[in-house]
Design an enzyme around this catalytic site. Structure first.
Site, short mmCIF file in Angstrom:
data_model
loop_
_atom_site.label_atom_id
_atom_site.label_comp_id
_atom_site.label_asym_id
_atom_site.label_seq_id
_atom_site.Cartn_x
_atom_site.Cartn_y
_atom_site.Cartn_z
CG ASP A 160 -1.99 0.95 1.14
OD1 ASP A 160 -2.38 1.49 0.02
OD2 ASP A 160 -2.29 1.68 2.24
CD GLU A 413 0.19 -5.32 7.41
OE1 GLU A 413 -0.03 -5.25 6.14
OE2 GLU A 413 -0.21 -4.60 8.17
CE1 TYR A 468 -3.39 1.18 10.62
CE2 TYR A 468 -2.58 -1.23 10.29
CZ TYR A 468 -2.44 0.05 10.11
OH TYR A 468 -1.18 0.49 9.81
CD GLU A 504 1.79 -0.69 9.36
OE1 GLU A 504 0.78 -0.84 8.85
OE2 GLU A 504 2.86 -1.24 8.53
#
Length: 593
Positions: A160, A413, A468, A504
């Site tokens: 991303d 990831e 997240y 993150e």
């Protein structure tokens, strides 16, 4: 690979500036054999994608070509002459005149060639560099190229951030003696109040008639130790340690000496410090260390991933202002100048390979596409693993002597909860430990692979998690997010008992968008989101760090979930603070850890 330096025995010429530039569609079949077609010029260092107003350049898939005339200094007679490319994203080929002298796959580590037999000191030579941005299932990072009915190539990828390409770092010409220092490996330790500097010097002195001599000086230039021999240990009495936030650097000078004459000399800045994982603590110099900072990107407007010293200084100043003591090189090795600066200023670094996007499950998960196995003959396979291993070798070889680098991250990831993950990653974890037994290793775990599903976390020293809750999960419901986040973190802690870093956590935020409610995309929501995470972190005993995603807004591939890039930065892309930056500053400058 040693970074080119100007010494008493070496000289270098930096080839930054404007180069002729052409796409492969205009350059012809063998563009290195003559002057590049067209009138375009492109700066080095810089990504080429955003420089021009032509969509054909920005969206180009394939090779591009850089070219310039280079004059070799006339004083280099009798010396070996090298050309070095700090990075060519993602594949590079270097031609001197009509001859291919170097080629390299991997977009973020340097490569070089001895071109002594191709050049004449005092004369000019044509230097041409080809760069390909193509990503496939066997590259690091991976991607896929398709061709539509009109013959247009399209590059897709799973990471991303925008696939900026070109010569984003410097190109060099340098000279060195035939008998020279080829590599240096430094390992430091502490014995009471003394520092121990173990060194290993590789040379090109094939006949063995020369002697290697090493000396170390302190920051004032006063000699504090010396030794002879290609490997050994130098003891520094009453050593000044390299500390987070209080960097102290010594200078080690390695020399090749024959009959009393110095044939080659190479200086290396070194910091004496220790790194250790003990139980659920991360220790630097024997003291618990708590990471505060960011995942970052090499990303600025117009330049793309092009290295820029002004942004380097300003970004570090902003990190100091906000109270950050560390960052991760997400998701690739950064320019060597960045690590040099971190060494000098006491900023701690988690150094990461470009292994991002090794997760085909995301297509069928977040993105709602077809379910494709990540590990298989047509996806991440043995060739990918070999490329990944080479990326690890080059990362460690380049950055092993930086005191700021305290841990290697071998992937971001990956699909670590599915069949094939352990078979893929266990050899890579073993390789990393063999390459450098002195630093902890980690990988960064994706939220789709919780502690119940993950199959590889036991192979690593530190648990680095990207989570997240409150954004991709429990969006606009921070009460539920807090409960779910704490539940998962306690699961990791109970199962592994290792240090945990949140590498993150973040929420997309449009600068200037406000609300009296906790409304996603507002500056208030970003602040509330971070505060929720911090309440949880402070309740987890094994927590040793927090890296917000992201330091600054950055460009991504165009798509319906990204409007002009990723907006999770606490600073805008032009480095203006959002409200969250002030909230982080209040926390990080008062943590007292």
């Amino acid at each position: 690979m040693l970074k080119p330096r100007s010494t008493a025995t070496r000289e270098l010429v930096r080839l930054d500036g404007l180069w002729r530039f052409a796409l492969d569609t205009a350059a012809g079949d063998a563009p290195w054999t003559g002057v590049l077609a067209g009138t375009r010029e492109a700066p080095v260092p810089a990504s080429y994608n955003d420089l021009f107003v032509d969509a054909a350049v920005r969206d180009h898939v394939g090779w591009v070509w850089y070219q310039r005339q280079v004059r070799v200094p006339r004083g280099w007679n009798g010396e070996r002459v090298f050309v070095r490319v700090d990075a060519a994203t993602h594949e590079g080929r270097v031609y001197v005149g009509d001859d291919l002298v170097a080629e390299h796959i991997g977009g973020y580590t340097p490569f070089e060639a001895d071109i002594t037999d191709k050049v004449v000191p005092g004369e000019e030579v044509r230097l041409t560099i080809g760069v390909s941005n193509v990503l496939t299932n066997v590259t690091i990072p991976p991607g896929n190229v398709t061709v539509d009915a009109d013959g247009r190539k399209k590059q897709t990828y799973l990471h991303d951030f925008y696939n900026y390409a070109g010569l984003a770092r410097s190109v060099w010409l340098y000279s060195a003696p035939a008998a020279r220092i080829d590599d240096i490996t430094i390992v430091t330790d502490v014995d009471g109040t003394d520092g121990l500097v173990r060194y290993d010097v590789a040379t090109t002195d094939v006949d063995g008639a020369s002697e290697v001599r090493v000396r170390i000086a302190d920051a004032e230039g006063v000699a504090v130790g010396e030794a002879t021999g290609a490997d050994g240990t130098v003891r520094i009495a009453d050593v000044a340690l390299w500390q987070p936030g209080a960097a102290y650097l010594y200078e080690l000078v390695a020399e090749i000496v024959r009959d009393g004459a110095v044939l080659d000399s190479y200086p290396l800045a070194i910091g004496v410090r220790t790194v250790e994982v003990r139980g659920n603590q991360f220790l630097i110099n024997g003291k618990p260390f708590y990471f505060t900072g960011f995942g970052k990107h090499e990303d600025t407007a117009v330049r793309g991933k092009g290295h820029d010293d002004a942004y380097l200084v300003h970004d570090f100043e902003l990190m100091n202002w906000i109270g950050a003591n560390s960052f991760r090189t997400s998701h690739y090795p950064y320019a060597e100048e960045v690590l040099d600066y971190a060494d000098r200023h006491g900023i701690v670094v988690i150094d990461e390979t470009a292994a991002v996007g090794l997760n085909y499950s995301i297509i069928g998960g977040f993105l709602g596409g077809p379910v494709v196995p990540t590990f298989g003959p047509d996806s991440v396979n043995e060739q990918t693993q070999a490329a990944h291993a080479q990326a690890l070798r080059e990362l460690v070889a380049r950055d092993k002597n930086h005191p700021s680098v305290v841990m290697w991250s071998i992937a971001n990831e990956p699909d670590s909860g599915t069949d094939g993950a352990r078979e893929y990653f266990e050899p890579l974890a073993t390789l990393t430990r063999e390459l450098d037994p002195t630093r902890p290793i980690t990988f960064v775990n994706v939220m789709l692979a919780t502690f119940q599903q993950d199959r590889i976390a036991d192979l690593f020293d530190v648990l680095c998690l990207n989570r997240y809750y409150g954004w991709y999960l429990d969006n606009a419901d921070l009460a539920s997010a807090e409960k779910h986040l704490e539940g998962e973190l306690r699961g990791w802690e109970a199962k592994f008992g290792k240090p945990i870093i949140m590498t993150e956590y973040g929420a997309d935020t449009v600068a200037g968008l406000h609300s009296v409610f906790d409304q996603p995309w507002t500056e208030e929501y970003q602040t509330s989101y971070l505060e929720m995470n911090h309440r949880v972190f402070d309740r987890i005993e094994s927590f040793v760090g927090e890296h917000v995603w992201n330091f600054a807004d950055f460009q991504t591939a165009p798509g319906i979930i990204r409007v002009d890039g990723n907006k999770k930065g606490v600073f805008t892309r032009d480095r203006r603070p959002k409200a969250a930056a002030h909230a982080l500053r209040a926390r990080w400058t008062n943590l007292g850890r």
